[in-house]
Design a protein around this motif. Structure first.
Motif, mmCIF file in Angstrom:
data_model
loop_
_atom_site.group_PDB
_atom_site.id
_atom_site.type_symbol
_atom_site.label_atom_id
_atom_site.label_comp_id
_atom_site.label_asym_id
_atom_site.label_seq_id
_atom_site.Cartn_x
_atom_site.Cartn_y
_atom_site.Cartn_z
ATOM 1 N N GLY A 1 -0.543 -13.385 -6.833
ATOM 2 C CA GLY A 1 0.838 -13.605 -6.374
ATOM 3 C C GLY A 1 1.087 -13.041 -5.029
ATOM 4 N N ASP A 2 0.092 -13.049 -4.181
ATOM 5 C CA ASP A 2 0.241 -12.472 -2.839
ATOM 6 C C ASP A 2 0.013 -13.556 -1.828
ATOM 7 N N SER B 1 -10.112 -11.066 1.856
ATOM 8 C CA SER B 1 -10.324 -10.874 3.299
ATOM 9 C C SER B 1 -9.729 -9.565 3.795
ATOM 10 N N ARG B 2 -8.874 -8.914 3.000
ATOM 11 C CA ARG B 2 -8.249 -7.624 3.354
ATOM 12 C C ARG B 2 -8.480 -6.620 2.214
ATOM 13 N N PRO B 3 -8.405 -5.342 2.500
ATOM 14 C CA PRO B 3 -8.578 -4.334 1.433
ATOM 15 C C PRO B 3 -7.507 -4.483 0.359
ATOM 16 N N LEU B 4 -7.874 -4.215 -0.855
ATOM 17 C CA LEU B 4 -6.926 -4.342 -1.960
ATOM 18 C C LEU B 4 -5.736 -3.397 -1.823
ATOM 19 N N ILE B 5 -5.910 -2.295 -1.150
ATOM 20 C CA ILE B 5 -4.804 -1.344 -1.008
ATOM 21 C C ILE B 5 -3.619 -1.944 -0.279
ATOM 22 N N ASP B 6 -3.948 -2.956 0.586
ATOM 23 C CA ASP B 6 -2.856 -3.604 1.314
ATOM 24 C C ASP B 6 -2.026 -4.481 0.401
ATOM 25 N N SER B 7 -2.533 -4.781 -0.782
ATOM 26 C CA SER B 7 -1.813 -5.634 -1.719
ATOM 27 C C SER B 7 -0.866 -4.851 -2.605
ATOM 28 N N VAL B 8 -0.956 -3.499 -2.543
ATOM 29 C CA VAL B 8 -0.102 -2.668 -3.403
ATOM 30 C C VAL B 8 1.318 -2.659 -2.855
ATOM 31 N N ARG B 9 2.273 -2.885 -3.701
ATOM 32 C CA ARG B 9 3.681 -2.849 -3.330
ATOM 33 C C ARG B 9 4.423 -1.888 -4.260
ATOM 34 N N ASN B 10 5.272 -1.059 -3.656
ATOM 35 C CA ASN B 10 6.088 -0.138 -4.450
ATOM 36 C C ASN B 10 7.284 -0.874 -4.999
ATOM 37 N N GLY B 11 7.065 -1.496 -6.130
ATOM 38 C CA GLY B 11 8.149 -2.288 -6.712
ATOM 39 C C GLY B 11 9.307 -1.451 -7.181
#
Length: 450
Positions: free
Chosen positions: A11-12, A32-42
């Motif tokens: 969902g990104d 293509s990007r590190p997974l940490i960039d996918s983390v969102r503080n919901g």
């Protein structure tokens, strides 16, 4: 190896992956990007979330609230209790132990200050000394009886060893004295010599027996206040011709008290030889130099510090317990500064002052062995040795054993009976009987009147 989910499954929309032919066969997609960039503080977008920095309702807790929160912490309370307990222990130690000792030390140093002597017009003993023709003031012990240190190259076993056995107040307790001599293995043949600190008679069950034993063993003694009182009473009875039983009927005398009646009985029971032996006991016995003890002196009650032996008042030497701090006048009362404390401090100061100017400072100091003070009991200090341990009151009989080289040890035996208590009980019984007799007389008189 675990596979990653596709972008649409994550969902990104910002996360794009690149598919390679090789990866299609293994169904693995690589981000293509590190997974940490996918983390969102919901949780930041939830209505319950509020930033403290931006909230208008936030208030500074203040010093009071911070202090209350600290105080309410269990660890803080524990620390407070520990520190409070340590403070209380320190305060009790200061008030009950350290401060009294420092105060006493300061008082003694002030009392022994030579400048004070001029302020009070001279200490006790600096004026003329009263003389008594019926007693011996000072006597020196035979030097051959005094223990000495082995000379260089001489072993302790190369000659017979000498011992001085100094015994506290006996008060007529012959049985206990025999037990004590047996315990110390007393033997005149082996070089032992017995010395009494006075009050060998009166109060106890066998005063005459103790005197006979002392004479038999060739003992030395000093005159105690009880010997002094009994001997003065005997001399008075001889002068008034009342020494023999029944002679007092021919002389008008006041009705003696129970104590005086017992002393008269004791004075009458002594033979002329026993009385002469007691009369010969000096007030002060100079023992001489003993290694580690300096010049040793035996008296019954005490000595005034700083006053030479020839100027010591015989009466106070037999009776003193305390001493005035300003004038150094001795007192028979138990209330006040103990003479032994002042004497010990005086000798300690003298010893310290001689360390740099004398090769053997101990040889210039004086050690006093005494009795008399049963209330204080056995009290061994550096320069004073109190040996009265209350034998006649059911306490102990004590001997200070001094061997060659100045080695010292204490030996004691238990005393089986409180003779003073027995006398008190008899007195109480007599008073009760007299009271009952008076009540019976009153009752009989009342019946006759009726």
């Amino acid at each position: 190896m675990a596979s990653y989910d596709s972008d649409h499954e994550l969902g990104d929309p910002y996360n794009h992956t690149t598919n390679h032919p090789s990866s299609s066969s293994s169904r693995i997609s690589r981000p293509s990007r590190p997974l940490i960039d996918s983390v969102r503080n919901g949780w930041q977008s939830t209505p319950a979330y509020r930033s403290l920095s931006s909230s208008s309702d936030y208030k500074d807790p203040g010093c009071v609230q911070i202090a209350l929160s600290i105080i309410s912490a269990p660890r803080f309370r524990r620390y407070v209790l520990v520190y409070l307990a340590l403070f209380l222990l320190g305060w009790i130690g200061w008030v009950m132990v350290l401060y009294p000792r420092l105060e006493e030390r300061g008082t003694l140093l002030h009392a022994l200050d030579p400048a004070l002597k001029e302020e009070v017009g001279g200490w006790f003993g600096s004026n003329s000394l009263p003389r008594f023709d019926d007693l011996t003031h000072i006597r020196t012990l035979n030097p051959s009886l005094v223990p000495v240190a082995p000379t260089e190259g001489e072993s302790r076993g190369s000659r017979s060893e000498k011992r001085l056995i100094v015994v506290g107040d006996v008060h007529g307790c012959k049985e206990e004295l025999l037990q004590l001599l047996k315990k110390v293995e007393f033997s005149t043949a082996d070089g032992d010599h017995l010395i009494f600190t006075g009050d060998i008679i009166n109060k106890g069950p066998d005063s005459a027996g103790v005197v006979d034993l002392a004479r038999e063993l060739g003992a030395s003694c000093v005159r105690g206040n009880h010997e002094d009182r009994i001997l003065l009473l005997r001399h008075e009875m001889v002068t008034m011709n009342t020494l023999l039983t029944g002679d007092e009927k021919n002389v008008k005398l006041h009705e003696p008290s129970e104590k005086e009646a017992k002393e008269r009985t004791l004075a009458r029971s002594l033979s002329d030889e026993q009385a002469r032996w007691l009369d010969a006991c000096p007030v002060i016995l100079e023992v001489g130099f003993i290694t580690g003890m300096g010049q040793v002196v035996v008296v019954h009650a005490g000595l005034v510090p700083g006053v030479e032996l020839g100027k010591q008042d015989p009466s106070t030497v037999m009776t003193m317990r305390t001493i005035d701090l300003d004038t150094h006048v001795p007192n028979p009362s138990a209330e006040g500064m103990k003479w032994a404390k002042m004497f010990d401090k005086h000798q300690s100061i003298l010893h310290s002052s001689l360390k740099t100017s004398h090769a053997d400072p101990h040889s210039q100091t004086t050690t006093v062995i005494y009795g008399h003070d049963a209330k204080t009991g056995l009290k061994i200090r550096t320069y004073t040795k109190g040996l009265d341990s209350g034998c006649v009151k059911g306490g102990k009989l004590t001997a200070l054993v001094i061997e060659d080289g100045g080695k010292q040890s204490l030996v004691q035996v238990n005393c089986k009976e409180d003779y003073s208590k027995d006398n008190k009980e008899k007195k109480d019984g007599k008073e009760k009987r007299e009271k009952k007799e008076k009540q019976d007389k009153k009752a009989n008189k009342a019946r006759k009147d009726d």
